[in-house]
Structures are given as structure tokens and as C-alpha cells.
Design a protein around this motif. Structure first.
Motif, PDB file in Angstrom:
ATOM      1  N   GLU A  39       5.821 -17.088   4.660  1.00  0.00           N
ATOM      2  CA  GLU A  39       4.873 -16.666   3.621  1.00  0.00           C
ATOM      3  C   GLU A  39       4.075 -15.453   4.071  1.00  0.00           C
ATOM      4  O   GLU A  39       3.888 -14.492   3.308  1.00  0.00           O
ATOM      5  N   GLU A  74       3.987 -11.596   2.637  1.00  0.00           N
ATOM      6  CA  GLU A  74       2.697 -10.993   2.274  1.00  0.00           C
ATOM      7  C   GLU A  74       2.538  -9.628   2.932  1.00  0.00           C
ATOM      8  O   GLU A  74       2.106  -8.657   2.294  1.00  0.00           O
ATOM      9  N   TYR A  85       2.247  -5.965   1.206  1.00  0.00           N
ATOM     10  CA  TYR A  85       1.037  -5.202   1.541  1.00  0.00           C
ATOM     11  C   TYR A  85       1.408  -3.824   2.072  1.00  0.00           C
ATOM     12  O   TYR A  85       0.771  -2.820   1.722  1.00  0.00           O
TER      13      TYR A  85
END
Length: 517
Positions: A478, A482, A486
Motif C-alpha cells: 500500500e 502511495e 505521489y
């Protein structure tokens, strides 16, 4: 990774089934007599991020973390004890003449398609994540004049060109008073040249010189280089000024405004994720670096490689003790040989200075639970993920192929960042456990904390909290996804990192192993 935890419980992390030590997770550590859920009882207090013995360890017995030997016990260590740096004898560095080569090359991962970012396409095919006017120097003597000019350019000119993000002085301490023809002088010289070619400068860098220095402007800019535009005036030498300081400033500002007009015409366009060039680094590391932040970077690195991007990891002394794990992953024997060559060069460089790789580990590293450089290196290399290593970039060189690359640099944060910029990095990610306000002027820096406590204490310096992995609030997968998204958002200018917002910029620091005269 085994995590012993539940809400408000005593928690430790054991990374490998063969490990006989684990890292304490709890803020503030655990007290003597504390009992973990699996029955382990501490015989003394153990600070957060430090190691607790999971079994009785006899004198001379190997101490294992990451499934690898990080040291040998100098004395018996009882189960439940705090395993301290002073209780370990550090293993010897792996000999370079007997390393495995290409015996565990990972199979290519499935391509990852459909991801893009908004970037600035350059004439040489590279892509910038920012639109910056760079003004480089040939010698330290001109730094004061250039910095004065840059202040005026920012105040008086930059507001007229809203599509330009910034103007940056690429100042350094090289150029004169140095042995310009010494054996290793090519490293700082090509670094200065390649900094001016960074994709975020759009091929519009200027050069400010003095005139009498050893490093001449023609060594910084080459006439046949497609990555820089030399069709218009690009050089100013201070010794050419006839009426003093005021003329110097006006001439620099005039040259800068010509370049600002051109840069202001540029617009972001949709570029495939394969145009991203990410540099990865860690600093102020602790024992959580190899548990949370660095493995998450490694997962995201695999995603970027699958998307066709370029990903660089670095720091010679922080891979040296784990080099056998990297040469095994080398795509070809030539890549393995290049890794060995860079390690050998750096070993000899340290020997000339009567030092070795053990000098790397800092007081902060040790306070954060890292006993020695072996343990630190094993946690550092996990940034590289699980892909095959496709190439090696020498110090000061520019990358020439995509994929996962080792950029051979010292471990110094400032020198490593400078050399990754020279290699062509357009986005930087930096993990930290102890904390640092590190930043770069030429590229956005994404700061990732290894511990939630640091992210909460420094909420306006840390961009991503990887400590969630240690407390079970996020998985590495996860967090890796992310980070991947980003990166694309920051590269597109949709998000600004805290270092950008605060204009936190470390100096450019060249790696100069050659003599100073």
C-alpha cells in the motif's frame, strides 16, 4: 516480516525466520520485565528501534538480522537483553574477488502501462519536472557576485515570467587552486558539466566565470552538446567588466532575462512515466529504515522500472557490505563487473585516507539502533527493490540507459544528491529516521520518515509517514503504491514537497578526490 503487535501492545519486528534479534517498535521503548505477546520477557529496558535478543546468544555466535550476519557476540547475551553495539564484533567486508555474479537475476516483471505525468520536454529528449533557470560557475571566486545577482533576478525579473519556477546558482568550491590535470580531477569536472545539463534546467543554463581560473567555461559547456542551447550568449567572465561590480550585475541580469524569456514559453505536456528519473537516498538512518521506508521505496522502484522509468540508488559505503546481494542481481556480467570496479575504487580511496567503511556510521545512526555499517548496508540496499540491476553510473557521469541503476557516490547526503543531479535525476526521494531538513534547489525532494513519531513531530517537513508499516496501519504494498502516485503528482507540479515550500536547499558539494594545490 513478523510483527508482534496489537492495539497498545508491546511490539517488536523480526525480519527473517533465521534472525535471533528483533527491533522494538514502541515509542519510548520497553521497560525491564516487559512481556511480549509471544512470551519473550525483557531482562532490561530496550529503547525504541534497538535490538532485543530473541534467544540466548553465546560468545562468538553470529547475530543475525535480515537473515544475514551483522556481527559476532563478544560476550554471552541472554534472551530478552538489549543487544548493544559494544557487544558485537563487525564482520569483514565481503572480498571482491570471489563475489557471485548474475546467479540470481530476477525475471522481468510485467510492464506497467498507462501512467504519466505532466513535465517539460527538452530538445535532447529528457524531461524536466520543474522549469528552472540554472546559472553555473567555473570557480568559487565568482560566488558572491552571482548570489547577489540571483537575489535581484528573483526580486526584479522572475515575477515577470510566471511560468519559470526559480533561478538557481550552481555554485561550488572547485575551479582553481586545484590539480586540474590530476588523475581523479575528471570527477569534479564532469560533475560541474553534467549539473548544467540536468533536465530541470531545460537546456538553458548560463555560465559565470572569472577568467583566469583553471577550469575554463569550455570544459563546462561543449559546443556539440544537444542538451544545452549555445546559440545565444551563455557565458560571462567577471574580468571582462570595465566599470566594476555594477556592470557585472547588470550583465548577468541581462543574460538571465534572455533565458527567462525562453523558459517562460515552455509548458507542461503529458509524458509517460518512463521519462521519470528518480534518485533515492537515505540519511539520518535508524533501524526502522530497512523495515519501513526503504522497503517501501523498493516496492515503488519496482513499479517505476515496470513503467519503463529510470531509478537510481547510491552510496558506496552503504552497499559495500551487501555487495554480494547486488552482483547476484546484475543483469549482465558487465554490470556485475562495473559494481565490483566501483567498490574496489572506493575501497582504495578510503585506504588512501587511512579510513575504512566503518567510519560511515554516525552517532545518530547508533542512537537509532544501527550497530555498525553491515547492519546499515543491509537496510540501505532494500531501496533497490527486487528488479535486475541494469547499469552502473560512475561519479559525475550522466545516465545513458533506463531501468534500475547504481549511481556510485559517497554516502554523504550532500555529495550523493549532487552526483545524482549530475547523473540526470529530475525527482529525489529521501528517507530518514532521525530527521533532517535536507533539500535540493534543482529537483523536488520527497521526504519519507521511517517512524510515525518523527512524522508527527515534524509535520511540516515530512511528506510521507512510512512508520505506519511498523504499527500495522499500512502494508509495504500500500505504501509503495502511495509513493508511486505521489512521485507522479510531485513530478507534474500538482503537489509541492515541504522542502520546496520552505525553500530548504543544501549546497552543491562536489566529490573531489584529487589534490588541492
Amino acid at each position: 516480516m513478523q510483527l508482534i503487535q496489537h492495539q497498545d501492545s508491546l511490539r517488536y519486528i523480526r525480519l527473517h525466520a533465521e534472525d535471533n534479534v528483533a527491533v522494538v517498535v514502541n515509542d519510548g521503548g520497553v521497560a525491564a520485565g516487559a512481556q511480549f505477546a509471544d512470551g519473550l520477557v525483557t531482562v532490561e529496558a530496550v529503547p525504541q528501534s534497538h535490538k532485543v535478543a530473541l534467544t540466548d546468544i553465546g560468545e562468538g555466535q553470529a547475530i543475525r538480522r535480515y537473515g544475514q550476519v551483522i556481527g559476532y557476540a563478544l560476550q554471552p547475551i541472554a534472551r530478552g537483553s538489549w543487544v548493544r553495539e559494544t557487544q558485537l564484533r563487525m564482520p569483514s567486508a565481503p572480498p571482491l574477488d570471489s563475489l557471485p555474479r548474475c546467479d540470481a537475476v530476477p525475471a522481468p516483471l510485467a510492464p506497467l502501462e498507462g501512467y504519466s505525468f505532466e513535465g517539460y520536454r527538452n530538445a535532447d529528449g529528457t524531461v524536466g519536472t520543474r522549469n528552472i533557470l540554472g546559472i553555473t560557475t567555473t570557480v568559487q571566486c565568482v560566488t558572491g557576485v552571482l548570489e547577489h545577482a540571483v537575489k535581484r533576478i528573483r526580486a526584479e525579473l522572475l515575477p515577470k515570467y510566471p511560468n519559470v519556477d526559480d533561478v538557481v546558482a550552481l555554485t561550488h568550491s572547485y575551479g582553481c587552486g586545484v590539480a586540474i590535470n590530476a588523475r581523479d580531477a575528471y570527477i569534479p569536472i564532469r560533475t560541474v558539466r553534467n549539473l548544467a545539463r540536468n533536465p530541470n534546467l531545460g537546456g538553458e543554463a548560463l555560465v559565470i566565470g572569472l577568467g583566469c581560473e583553471k577550469l575554463q567555461a569550455e570544459q563546462v559547456m561543449h559546443a556539440d552538446d544537444p542538451s544545452v542551447d549555445l546559440r545565444e550568449p551563455w557565458l560571462y567572465r567577471l574580468q571582462d567588466a570595465s566599470t566594476g561590480f555594477g556592470e557585472m550585475i547588470e550583465q548577468i541580469m541581462a543574460l538571465a532575462e534572455d533565458r527567462l524569456r525562453k523558459l517562460d514559453q515552455r509548458r507542461r505536456v503529458t509524458c509517460p512515466a518512463s521519462d521519470l528519473v528518480l534518485g533515492m537516498q537515505c540519511g539520518g538512518s535508524d533501524a526502522f529504515s530497512g523495515i519501513t521506508a526503504n522497503p517501501a521505496l523498493g516496492f515503488a522502484a519496482d513499479l517505476l522500472v515496470r513503467a519503463g522509468a529510470t531509478v537510481m540508488f547510491s552510496e558506496n559505503t552503504e552497499v559495500r557490505d551487501a555487495i554480494y546481494m547486488l552482483t547476484s542481481r546484475a543483469e549482465t556480467p558487465e554490470v556485475a563487473d562495473a559494481l565490483i570496479r566501483e567498490m574496489d575504487w572506493y575501497d582504495r580511496y578510503l585506504q588512501r585516507g587511512e579510513a575504512d567503511r566503518s567510519a560511515n556510521t554516525t552517532p545518530g545512526n547508533k542512537k537509532g539502533g544501527l550497530s555498525n555499517i553491515v547492519e546499515k548496508a543491509l537496510g540501505s540496499i532494500v531501496k533497490s527493490g527486487s528488479s535486475a540491476i541494469n547499469g552502473v553510473i560512475g561519479p559525475g557521469e550522466r545516465f545513458t540507459r533506463k531501468g534500475l541503476l547504481f549511481c556510485a557516490t559517497p554516502a554523504s547526503d550532500f555529495v550523493c544528491g549532487t552526483l545524482q543531479l549530475a547523473a540526470g535525476m529530475n525527482l529525489h526521494v529521501f528517507t530518514t529516521g532521525r530527521g533532517t531538513p535536507y533539500g535540493l534547489a534543482m529537483a523536488p525532494v520527497v521526504k519519507v520518515s521511517t517512524r510515525t513519531e518523527l512524522a508527527e513531530r515534524w509535520p511540516d517537513l515530512i511528506d510521507i509517514d512510512a512508520g505506519r508499516v511498523a504499527t500495522g496501519r499500512a502494508t509495504l504494498e500500500e505504501l509503495g503504491w502511495e509513493l508511486f502516485h505521489y512521485y507522479l503528482d510531485v513530478a507534474s507540479g500538482r503537489k509541492q514537497t515541504w522542502a520546496e515550500r520552505h525553500r530548504l536547499h543544501n549546497d552543491i558539494v562536489l566529490f573531489n578526490p584529487a589534490p588541492i594545490t
